[in-house]
Write an enzyme that holds these catalytic residues in place. Sequence first.
Site, PDB file in Angstrom:
ATOM      1  N   CYS A   4       2.720   2.514 -12.651  1.00  0.00           N
ATOM      2  CA  CYS A   4       3.924   2.412 -11.813  1.00  0.00           C
ATOM      3  C   CYS A   4       3.881   3.488 -10.723  1.00  0.00           C
ATOM      4  O   CYS A   4       3.756   4.687 -11.020  1.00  0.00           O
ATOM      5  CB  CYS A   4       5.173   2.565 -12.675  1.00  0.00           C
ATOM      6  SG  CYS A   4       6.681   2.741 -11.711  1.00  0.00           S
ATOM      7  N   CYS A   7       6.610   6.154 -11.106  1.00  0.00           N
ATOM      8  CA  CYS A   7       6.324   7.059 -12.233  1.00  0.00           C
ATOM      9  C   CYS A   7       5.262   8.078 -11.821  1.00  0.00           C
ATOM     10  O   CYS A   7       5.324   9.246 -12.221  1.00  0.00           O
ATOM     11  CB  CYS A   7       5.897   6.273 -13.469  1.00  0.00           C
ATOM     12  SG  CYS A   7       7.277   5.494 -14.347  1.00  0.00           S
ATOM     13  N   ASP A  30      11.774   7.751   1.886  1.00  0.00           N
ATOM     14  CA  ASP A  30      10.993   6.518   1.919  1.00  0.00           C
ATOM     15  C   ASP A  30       9.838   6.678   2.910  1.00  0.00           C
ATOM     16  O   ASP A  30      10.004   7.223   4.000  1.00  0.00           O
ATOM     17  CB  ASP A  30      11.890   5.334   2.322  1.00  0.00           C
ATOM     18  CG  ASP A  30      11.245   3.998   2.005  1.00  0.00           C
ATOM     19  OD1 ASP A  30      11.750   3.297   1.114  1.00  0.00           O
ATOM     20  OD2 ASP A  30      10.220   3.652   2.646  1.00  0.00           O
ATOM     21  N   ASN A  86      17.259  -3.528  -4.707  1.00  0.00           N
ATOM     22  CA  ASN A  86      16.675  -4.869  -4.712  1.00  0.00           C
ATOM     23  C   ASN A  86      16.213  -5.215  -6.117  1.00  0.00           C
ATOM     24  O   ASN A  86      15.680  -4.349  -6.828  1.00  0.00           O
ATOM     25  CB  ASN A  86      15.495  -4.925  -3.739  1.00  0.00           C
ATOM     26  CG  ASN A  86      15.927  -4.746  -2.292  1.00  0.00           C
ATOM     27  OD1 ASN A  86      16.983  -5.222  -1.896  1.00  0.00           O
ATOM     28  ND2 ASN A  86      15.124  -4.053  -1.509  1.00  0.00           N
ATOM     29  N   HIS A  97      10.266  -0.272 -10.311  1.00  0.00           N
ATOM     30  CA  HIS A  97      10.908   0.882 -10.966  1.00  0.00           C
ATOM     31  C   HIS A  97      12.266   1.004 -10.291  1.00  0.00           C
ATOM     32  O   HIS A  97      12.317   1.170  -9.056  1.00  0.00           O
ATOM     33  CB  HIS A  97      10.044   2.138 -10.774  1.00  0.00           C
ATOM     34  CG  HIS A  97      10.580   3.384 -11.419  1.00  0.00           C
ATOM     35  ND1 HIS A  97       9.840   4.151 -12.316  1.00  0.00           N
ATOM     36  CD2 HIS A  97      11.762   4.017 -11.293  1.00  0.00           C
ATOM     37  CE1 HIS A  97      10.555   5.199 -12.702  1.00  0.00           C
ATOM     38  NE2 HIS A  97      11.752   5.131 -12.097  1.00  0.00           N
ATOM     39  N   HIS A  99      15.346   1.593  -8.282  1.00  0.00           N
ATOM     40  CA  HIS A  99      15.573   2.568  -7.214  1.00  0.00           C
ATOM     41  C   HIS A  99      16.710   2.099  -6.333  1.00  0.00           C
ATOM     42  O   HIS A  99      16.925   0.903  -6.154  1.00  0.00           O
ATOM     43  CB  HIS A  99      14.304   2.789  -6.376  1.00  0.00           C
ATOM     44  CG  HIS A  99      13.707   1.541  -5.806  1.00  0.00           C
ATOM     45  ND1 HIS A  99      12.906   0.701  -6.544  1.00  0.00           N
ATOM     46  CD2 HIS A  99      13.796   0.984  -4.573  1.00  0.00           C
ATOM     47  CE1 HIS A  99      12.520  -0.319  -5.792  1.00  0.00           C
ATOM     48  NE2 HIS A  99      13.057  -0.181  -4.585  1.00  0.00           N
ATOM     49  N   HIS A 101      18.173   2.542  -2.430  1.00  0.00           N
ATOM     50  CA  HIS A 101      17.920   2.993  -1.058  1.00  0.00           C
ATOM     51  C   HIS A 101      19.219   3.586  -0.523  1.00  0.00           C
ATOM     52  O   HIS A 101      20.259   2.916  -0.542  1.00  0.00           O
ATOM     53  CB  HIS A 101      17.541   1.809  -0.159  1.00  0.00           C
ATOM     54  CG  HIS A 101      16.305   1.068  -0.567  1.00  0.00           C
ATOM     55  ND1 HIS A 101      15.107   1.201   0.098  1.00  0.00           N
ATOM     56  CD2 HIS A 101      16.076   0.172  -1.557  1.00  0.00           C
ATOM     57  CE1 HIS A 101      14.199   0.415  -0.471  1.00  0.00           C
ATOM     58  NE2 HIS A 101      14.764  -0.224  -1.480  1.00  0.00           N
TER      59      HIS A 101
HETATM   60  P1  5GP Z   1      11.797  -2.230  -2.570  1.00  0.00           P
HETATM   61  O1  5GP Z   1      11.240  -3.170  -1.539  1.00  0.00           O
HETATM   62  O2  5GP Z   1      11.069  -2.345  -3.890  1.00  0.00           O
HETATM   63  O3  5GP Z   1      13.283  -2.291  -2.728  1.00  0.00           O
HETATM   64  O4  5GP Z   1      11.555  -0.771  -1.987  1.00  0.00           O
HETATM   65  C1  5GP Z   1      10.395  -0.047  -2.199  1.00  0.00           C
HETATM   66  C2  5GP Z   1      10.390   1.050  -1.173  1.00  0.00           C
HETATM   67  O5  5GP Z   1       9.406   1.982  -1.541  1.00  0.00           O
HETATM   68  C3  5GP Z   1      10.042   0.570   0.244  1.00  0.00           C
HETATM   69  O6  5GP Z   1      11.110   0.883   1.135  1.00  0.00           O
HETATM   70  C4  5GP Z   1       8.766   1.330   0.585  1.00  0.00           C
HETATM   71  O7  5GP Z   1       8.703   1.754   1.924  1.00  0.00           O
HETATM   72  C5  5GP Z   1       8.817   2.497  -0.387  1.00  0.00           C
HETATM   73  N1  5GP Z   1       7.495   2.995  -0.766  1.00  0.00           N
HETATM   74  C6  5GP Z   1       6.416   2.252  -1.145  1.00  0.00           C
HETATM   75  N2  5GP Z   1       5.394   3.049  -1.465  1.00  0.00           N
HETATM   76  C7  5GP Z   1       5.831   4.339  -1.280  1.00  0.00           C
HETATM   77  C8  5GP Z   1       5.211   5.616  -1.450  1.00  0.00           C
HETATM   78  O8  5GP Z   1       4.051   5.747  -1.839  1.00  0.00           O
HETATM   79  N3  5GP Z   1       5.963   6.711  -1.161  1.00  0.00           N
HETATM   80  C9  5GP Z   1       7.260   6.610  -0.719  1.00  0.00           C
HETATM   81  N4  5GP Z   1       7.898   7.737  -0.455  1.00  0.00           N
HETATM   82  N5  5GP Z   1       7.874   5.409  -0.561  1.00  0.00           N
HETATM   83  C10 5GP Z   1       7.173   4.298  -0.841  1.00  0.00           C
HETATM   84 ZN    ZN Z   2       8.047   3.660 -13.251  1.00  0.00          ZN
END
Ligand code: 5GP
Ligand code: ZN
Length: 113
Positions: A4, A7, A30, A86, A97, A99, A101
Amino acid sequence: MNDCLFCKIIAGEIPSTKVYEDEKILAFKDINPQAPVHILIIPKEHYESVDALDEASAPVVGDIMLVAKRLAAEFHLESGYRLITNIGENGCQSVKHLHFHLIGGTKLAERMC
Ligand code: 5GP
Ligand code: ZN
Protein backbone atom coordinates in the site's frame (compact mmCIF):
# COMPACT_ATOMS: atom_id res chain seq x y z
CA MET A 1 -0.74 -3.65 4.00
CA ASN A 2 2.53 -4.61 2.33
CA ASP A 3 2.15 -2.96 -1.04
CA CYS A 4 0.00 0.00 0.00
CA LEU A 5 1.47 3.33 -1.12
CA PHE A 6 0.14 5.28 1.84
CA CYS A 7 1.29 2.63 4.35
CA LYS A 8 4.76 3.08 2.81
CA ILE A 9 4.48 6.85 3.29
CA ILE A 10 3.47 6.26 6.94
CA ALA A 11 6.47 3.95 7.37
CA GLY A 12 8.77 6.58 5.83
CA GLU A 13 9.71 4.25 2.96
CA ILE A 14 8.37 6.79 0.46
CA PRO A 15 9.06 10.48 1.13
CA SER A 16 6.25 12.97 1.63
CA THR A 17 5.83 16.56 2.75
CA LYS A 18 4.23 16.05 6.14
CA VAL A 19 2.10 18.84 7.58
CA TYR A 20 0.64 17.06 10.62
CA GLU A 21 1.30 13.84 12.53
CA ASP A 22 0.09 12.24 15.75
CA GLU A 23 -0.18 8.64 16.95
CA LYS A 24 -3.27 7.92 14.82
CA ILE A 25 -3.16 10.33 11.88
CA LEU A 26 -0.79 11.61 9.22
CA ALA A 27 -1.36 14.55 6.85
CA PHE A 28 0.87 15.37 3.90
CA LYS A 29 0.77 17.41 0.70
CA ASP A 30 -0.76 15.79 -2.37
CA ILE A 31 1.89 15.13 -5.03
CA ASN A 32 -0.44 16.43 -7.75
CA PRO A 33 -2.28 19.37 -6.17
CA GLN A 34 -5.66 20.36 -7.62
CA ALA A 35 -5.72 23.71 -5.78
CA PRO A 36 -3.23 25.97 -3.95
CA VAL A 37 -3.81 23.89 -0.80
CA HIS A 38 -4.25 20.15 -1.34
CA ILE A 39 -3.51 17.98 1.66
CA LEU A 40 -4.23 14.29 2.22
CA ILE A 41 -5.28 13.26 5.73
CA ILE A 42 -5.04 9.55 6.49
CA PRO A 43 -5.36 7.18 9.43
CA LYS A 44 -2.12 5.32 10.25
CA GLU A 45 -4.18 2.13 10.51
CA HIS A 46 -4.89 0.69 7.07
CA TYR A 47 -8.55 0.77 5.99
CA GLU A 48 -9.32 0.47 2.31
CA SER A 49 -12.02 3.16 2.36
CA VAL A 50 -15.09 4.32 4.30
CA ASP A 51 -16.62 1.00 3.24
CA ALA A 52 -14.11 -0.85 5.44
CA LEU A 53 -15.04 1.04 8.62
CA ASP A 54 -17.13 -0.41 11.43
CA GLU A 55 -18.39 0.90 14.77
CA ALA A 56 -15.00 0.36 16.39
CA SER A 57 -12.93 2.07 13.68
CA ALA A 58 -15.31 4.82 12.48
CA PRO A 59 -14.34 7.32 15.23
CA VAL A 60 -11.04 7.87 13.39
CA VAL A 61 -13.05 9.85 10.84
CA GLY A 62 -13.98 12.30 13.61
CA ASP A 63 -10.31 12.59 14.52
CA ILE A 64 -9.52 13.29 10.86
CA MET A 65 -12.20 16.02 10.75
CA LEU A 66 -10.57 17.78 13.71
CA VAL A 67 -7.16 17.57 12.02
CA ALA A 68 -8.77 19.00 8.86
CA LYS A 69 -10.19 21.92 10.82
CA ARG A 70 -6.84 22.58 12.46
CA LEU A 71 -4.98 22.46 9.12
CA ALA A 72 -7.60 24.69 7.48
CA ALA A 73 -6.84 27.34 10.11
CA GLU A 74 -3.09 26.82 9.76
CA PHE A 75 -3.25 27.20 5.97
CA HIS A 76 -5.51 30.28 6.23
CA LEU A 77 -8.59 28.76 4.64
CA GLU A 78 -10.95 31.07 6.55
CA SER A 79 -12.97 31.65 3.37
CA GLY A 80 -13.78 27.96 3.08
CA TYR A 81 -12.51 24.67 1.77
CA ARG A 82 -13.65 21.23 0.69
CA LEU A 83 -13.17 17.79 2.24
CA ILE A 84 -13.54 14.82 -0.08
CA THR A 85 -13.11 11.08 0.25
CA ASN A 86 -13.35 8.93 -2.86
CA ILE A 87 -14.66 5.39 -2.53
CA GLY A 88 -14.26 2.53 -4.96
CA GLU A 89 -14.29 2.42 -8.74
CA ASN A 90 -17.14 4.83 -9.46
CA GLY A 91 -15.77 7.19 -6.82
CA CYS A 92 -12.44 7.11 -8.74
CA GLN A 93 -10.47 6.05 -5.67
CA SER A 94 -6.93 5.40 -6.94
CA VAL A 95 -5.15 4.70 -3.64
CA LYS A 96 -6.85 2.01 -1.58
CA HIS A 97 -6.04 3.45 1.84
CA LEU A 98 -8.73 5.64 3.40
CA HIS A 99 -7.88 9.31 2.86
CA PHE A 100 -9.57 12.69 2.93
CA HIS A 101 -8.56 15.44 0.50
CA LEU A 102 -8.44 18.88 2.12
CA ILE A 103 -8.69 21.30 -0.79
CA GLY A 104 -8.76 25.08 -0.73
CA GLY A 105 -6.94 28.35 -1.21
CA THR A 106 -9.15 29.41 -4.12
CA LYS A 107 -12.86 29.51 -5.05
CA LEU A 108 -13.68 25.91 -5.91
CA ALA A 109 -15.95 24.70 -8.70
CA GLU A 110 -19.66 24.86 -7.85
CA ARG A 111 -20.19 21.48 -9.42
CA MET A 112 -18.36 18.63 -7.74
CA CYS A 113 -18.57 16.15 -10.59
P1 5GP B 1 -7.74 9.27 -4.81
O1 5GP B 1 -7.84 9.44 -6.30
O2 5GP B 1 -7.45 7.83 -4.43
O3 5GP B 1 -8.89 9.84 -4.05
O4 5GP B 1 -6.52 10.17 -4.36
C1 5GP B 1 -5.21 9.72 -4.32
C2 5GP B 1 -4.35 10.95 -4.25
O5 5GP B 1 -3.05 10.55 -3.90
C3 5GP B 1 -4.24 11.71 -5.58
O6 5GP B 1 -4.70 13.05 -5.41
C4 5GP B 1 -2.75 11.65 -5.91
O7 5GP B 1 -2.26 12.84 -6.49
C5 5GP B 1 -2.13 11.37 -4.56
N1 5GP B 1 -0.87 10.62 -4.64
C6 5GP B 1 -0.62 9.52 -5.40
N2 5GP B 1 0.62 9.08 -5.18
C7 5GP B 1 1.18 9.93 -4.27
C8 5GP B 1 2.47 10.00 -3.65
O8 5GP B 1 3.36 9.18 -3.88
N3 5GP B 1 2.69 11.01 -2.77
C9 5GP B 1 1.72 11.95 -2.48
N4 5GP B 1 2.04 12.90 -1.63
N5 5GP B 1 0.49 11.90 -3.05
C10 5GP B 1 0.22 10.91 -3.92
ZN1 ZN C 1 -2.37 1.35 3.63
